[in-house]
Design an enzyme around this catalytic site. Structure first.
Site, PDB file in Angstrom:
ATOM      1  N   ARG A  57      21.245 128.407  -5.552  1.00  0.00           N
ATOM      2  CA  ARG A  57      21.652 127.485  -6.806  1.00  0.00           C
ATOM      3  C   ARG A  57      22.429 128.345  -7.480  1.00  0.00           C
ATOM      4  O   ARG A  57      22.839 129.707  -7.185  1.00  0.00           O
ATOM      5  CB  ARG A  57      20.123 127.375  -7.463  1.00  0.00           C
ATOM      6  CG  ARG A  57      19.069 128.242  -7.415  1.00  0.00           C
ATOM      7  CD  ARG A  57      19.519 129.451  -8.077  1.00  0.00           C
ATOM      8  NE  ARG A  57      20.087 129.426  -9.501  1.00  0.00           N
ATOM      9  CZ  ARG A  57      20.725 130.127  -9.773  1.00  0.00           C
ATOM     10  NH1 ARG A  57      21.167 131.547  -9.282  1.00  0.00           N
ATOM     11  NH2 ARG A  57      21.212 130.119 -11.100  1.00  0.00           N
ATOM     12  N   GLY A  58      23.138 127.649  -8.469  1.00  0.00           N
ATOM     13  CA  GLY A  58      24.237 128.516  -9.162  1.00  0.00           C
ATOM     14  C   GLY A  58      25.572 127.845  -8.807  1.00  0.00           C
ATOM     15  O   GLY A  58      25.722 127.595  -7.311  1.00  0.00           O
ATOM     16  N   ARG A 100      23.197 117.934  -5.019  1.00  0.00           N
ATOM     17  CA  ARG A 100      22.857 118.206  -6.423  1.00  0.00           C
ATOM     18  C   ARG A 100      24.192 117.549  -7.233  1.00  0.00           C
ATOM     19  O   ARG A 100      25.293 117.912  -6.841  1.00  0.00           O
ATOM     20  CB  ARG A 100      22.753 119.744  -6.852  1.00  0.00           C
ATOM     21  CG  ARG A 100      21.517 120.223  -6.227  1.00  0.00           C
ATOM     22  CD  ARG A 100      21.150 121.636  -6.782  1.00  0.00           C
ATOM     23  NE  ARG A 100      20.652 121.437  -8.273  1.00  0.00           N
ATOM     24  CZ  ARG A 100      20.503 122.487  -9.135  1.00  0.00           C
ATOM     25  NH1 ARG A 100      20.766 123.684  -8.506  1.00  0.00           N
ATOM     26  NH2 ARG A 100      19.753 122.467 -10.115  1.00  0.00           N
ATOM     27  N   GLN A 205      15.111 130.969 -14.488  1.00  0.00           N
ATOM     28  CA  GLN A 205      16.014 131.804 -13.641  1.00  0.00           C
ATOM     29  C   GLN A 205      16.710 133.024 -14.550  1.00  0.00           C
ATOM     30  O   GLN A 205      16.817 134.072 -13.965  1.00  0.00           O
ATOM     31  CB  GLN A 205      17.625 130.911 -13.446  1.00  0.00           C
ATOM     32  CG  GLN A 205      17.267 129.918 -12.670  1.00  0.00           C
ATOM     33  CD  GLN A 205      16.890 128.413 -13.239  1.00  0.00           C
ATOM     34  OE1 GLN A 205      16.271 128.678 -14.213  1.00  0.00           O
ATOM     35  NE2 GLN A 205      17.384 127.518 -12.712  1.00  0.00           N
ATOM     36  N   ASP A 246      28.314 124.898 -15.133  1.00  0.00           N
ATOM     37  CA  ASP A 246      28.304 124.203 -13.842  1.00  0.00           C
ATOM     38  C   ASP A 246      29.561 123.252 -13.783  1.00  0.00           C
ATOM     39  O   ASP A 246      29.851 122.633 -12.626  1.00  0.00           O
ATOM     40  CB  ASP A 246      26.856 123.346 -13.913  1.00  0.00           C
ATOM     41  CG  ASP A 246      25.925 124.322 -13.764  1.00  0.00           C
ATOM     42  OD1 ASP A 246      25.286 124.732 -12.732  1.00  0.00           O
ATOM     43  OD2 ASP A 246      25.589 124.905 -14.829  1.00  0.00           O
ATOM     44  N   ASN A 257      26.254 123.214 -18.758  1.00  0.00           N
ATOM     45  CA  ASN A 257      25.378 124.403 -18.440  1.00  0.00           C
ATOM     46  C   ASN A 257      23.923 124.113 -18.481  1.00  0.00           C
ATOM     47  O   ASN A 257      23.648 122.832 -19.059  1.00  0.00           O
ATOM     48  CB  ASN A 257      25.617 125.416 -19.080  1.00  0.00           C
ATOM     49  CG  ASN A 257      25.439 126.805 -18.523  1.00  0.00           C
ATOM     50  OD1 ASN A 257      25.646 127.041 -17.220  1.00  0.00           O
ATOM     51  ND2 ASN A 257      24.969 127.822 -19.178  1.00  0.00           N
ATOM     52  N   LYS A 258      22.975 124.858 -17.923  1.00  0.00           N
ATOM     53  CA  LYS A 258      21.510 124.919 -17.979  1.00  0.00           C
ATOM     54  C   LYS A 258      21.053 124.499 -19.366  1.00  0.00           C
ATOM     55  O   LYS A 258      21.678 124.755 -20.191  1.00  0.00           O
ATOM     56  CB  LYS A 258      20.957 126.319 -17.428  1.00  0.00           C
ATOM     57  CG  LYS A 258      19.560 126.299 -17.366  1.00  0.00           C
ATOM     58  CD  LYS A 258      18.897 125.203 -16.328  1.00  0.00           C
ATOM     59  CE  LYS A 258      19.596 125.429 -14.984  1.00  0.00           C
ATOM     60  NZ  LYS A 258      19.287 124.197 -14.050  1.00  0.00           N
TER      61      LYS A 258
END
Ligand code: MRU
Length: 369
Positions: A57-58, A100, A205, A246, A257-258
Site C-alpha cells: 500500500r502507499g 484501488r 499505518q 495519494d 491523503n489518508k
C-alpha cells in the site's frame, strides 16, 4: 532501506520484480511490525489482489507494483499477434487500475509503461520494453524521494518536533519515502529531532508502519492517538507537519491523503504551524480541476469496527471492538484545500500549491491527455 533481521542489517526495496519467475516480490505489509516476510505474486491478477488487499500500500509503492504488474501481464502473453496482445493488455491494465481508486501513481506509472511499449514493433519487443519501463519507474521513484530529502532538509532544524500522518515512508514507496526523506536527510546531517506518528485509525499505518520504519533507522519518535495533535499544537509541542499524498491536483493544489489529513491541516493553520506535503512527480494529477472529482475509496466497515493484531504464538487476528449491532462508514481519504498547505516538497524543490500549474513544465506535465 535497511531492516534489522536477527541482529543483521539487510537492504530491501518495498517492491521488486523477479524476471526469472515473472513474479512481483513484495513485503507483506499486513504482518508488520510483528513479522517481516516477502511474498511473490505469480500473475497480474494476484498482483492486483495484493494492491486491493493492501499487502502492498502507499501511493508510490502501488504505482511501482502496478507498473510491474502490467509488465508481468505483458510477459505472460504467448503468441505474436499484436491485436490479441493489445486486447490482453487492456484487460491487465483494467484489473490493475481498478484495484484501488484514490492514488494516481498507479495510473501514471502504467501510462509510462504503455508509452514505452509503443516503441516496440513486435510483441517480444513490447514485452521487454514494458519491464524496462517498470524498472525505470521504480528507480525514478527512489531518486525522487532522495531529492525530496535534499530539498526538505532545511525544514528540519536541530531540536524540532515533526508530526506525520499515516505512512509516507519507504514502505509507501520503493525506497526512502517522501515525508520521511527530509527526516533521514536531517539524521544523516547529524541533526537531533523528534517525530510524532499519528496512529492513523482505522488501519493504524502510523503506529504500525511509520513507527516500525523509524525504529529500524533509530530515529527518535513517539506514537500519538489521532486526536492528540490539537492539544499538542496548542501547547507548542509541534513545530511542523509533513505528510505524503495519494493525489495532488496540479491545477488547484488540492491534496488527497489518508483520512484525517484535512483535520490536521486545519489545526496546523489555526496554530500557524507550517504544513508540508512531500510527493514524487508521479503523484501529480494534471487532469482533474476540482478535489471533489477525486475518487475517494470507501473501505470495508470491519476496519472501523475492530482492529488487527498478532497474538503471541498465533497469526494475524481480528478483534471486534465496536458495539456488535452497529455499522460504520469508512472513507479512506480526504482532500485538503491548497490554502491550508505551506508547500509541496517535490524532487525539483519546495513549491507553493498555487504555483504548481505555473511550474508544470518542470514538474513533468506533458500536455493535456
Ligand atoms: O491506504 P494506504 O495505506 O495505501 O494509504 C496511503 C497512505 O499511506 C497515505 O495516504 C500516505 O500518507 C500517502 S501514500 C505515500
Amino acid at each position: 532501506m535497511q531492516v534489522k533481521i536477527r541482529g543483521q542489517r539487510k537492504s530491501f526495496r518495498t517492491v521488486r520484480f523477479d524476471a526469472a519467475t515473472n513474479s512481483v516480490v513484495l513485503i507483506e505489509q499486513r504482518l508488520l511490525p510483528h513479522r517481516f516476510e516477502l511474498v511473490s505474486t505469480r500473475n497480474h491478477r494476484e498482483t492486483a489482489a495484493a494492491i486491493r488487499n493492501m499487502v502492498v500500500r502507499g501511493a508510490g509503492a502501488i504505482g511501482a507494483t502496478a507498473a510491474y504488474g502490467l509488465a508481468q501481464g505483458a510477459r505472460a502473453f504467448r503468441g505474436t499477434h499484436r491485436g490479441l496482445f493489445k486486447r490482453h493488455l487492456s484487460k491487465v491494465f483494467g484489473d490493475l487500475m481498478n484495484a484501488r481508486p484514490t492514488a494516481v501513481d498507479p495510473l501514471n506509472a502504467m501510462h509510462g509503461v504503455q508509452a514505452a511499449m509503443a516503441f516496440g514493433k513486435t510483441v517480444a519487443q513490447k514485452q521487454s520494453l514494458a519491464l524496462a519501463a517498470a524498472e525505470e519507474f521504480a528507480n525514478e521513484n527512489t531518486e525522487h524521494c532522495r531529492n525530496i530529502g535534499q530539498h526538505g532538509l532545511r525544514l528540519i532544524p536541530n531540536g524540532c518536533t515533526v508530526l506525520t500522518h499515516c505512512n509516507a515512508g519507504w514502505l509507501a514507496f520503493v525506497d526512502i519515502g517522501s515525508a520521511t526523506a527530509p527526516l533521514y536527510a536531517a539524521q544523516a546531517a547529524g541533526r537531533k529531532f523528534l517525530v510524532l506518528c499519528d496512529e492513523t485509525r482505522p488501519r493504524c499505518q502510523g503506529a504500525s508502519l511509520t513507527a516500525w520504519e523509524l525504529a529500524q533507522q533509530d530515529v527518535p519518535h513517539n506514537i500519538i492517538v489521532d486526536n492528540a495533535a490539537g492539544h499538542l499544537m496548542q501547547r507548542g509541542k509541534i513545530d511542523l507537519v509533513i505528510v505524503g499524498a495519494d493525489r495532488v491536483l496540479g491545477r488547484t493544489g488540492e491534496v488527497a491523503n489518508k483520512i484525517g489529513t484535512y483535520t490536521k491541516a486545519v489545526l496546523a493553520h489555526r496554530h500557524r504551524i507550517p504544513f508540508y506535503v512531500a510527493i514524487p512527480l508521479s503523484t501529480l494529477d494534471w487532469k482533474l480541476s476540482s478535489g471533489l472529482e477525486i475518487p475517494i475509496e470507501e473501505r470495508d466497515e470491519a476496519e472501523v469496527l475492530g482492529a488487527w493484531g498478532v497474538a503471541s504464538g498465533r497469526g494475524r487476528t481480528y478483534v471486534r471492538t465496536a458495539n456488535p449491532t452497529s455499522s460504520a462508514l469508512n472513507p479512506a481519504f480526504d482532500v485538503t484545500p491548497a490554502e491550508l498547505i505551506t508547500g509541496i516538497i517535490t524532487p525539483v524543490g519546495i513549491i507553493r500549491p498555487e504555483d504548481l500549474w505555473r511550474r508544470r513544465a518542470e514538474l513533468g506535465w506533458v500536455g493535456d491527455p
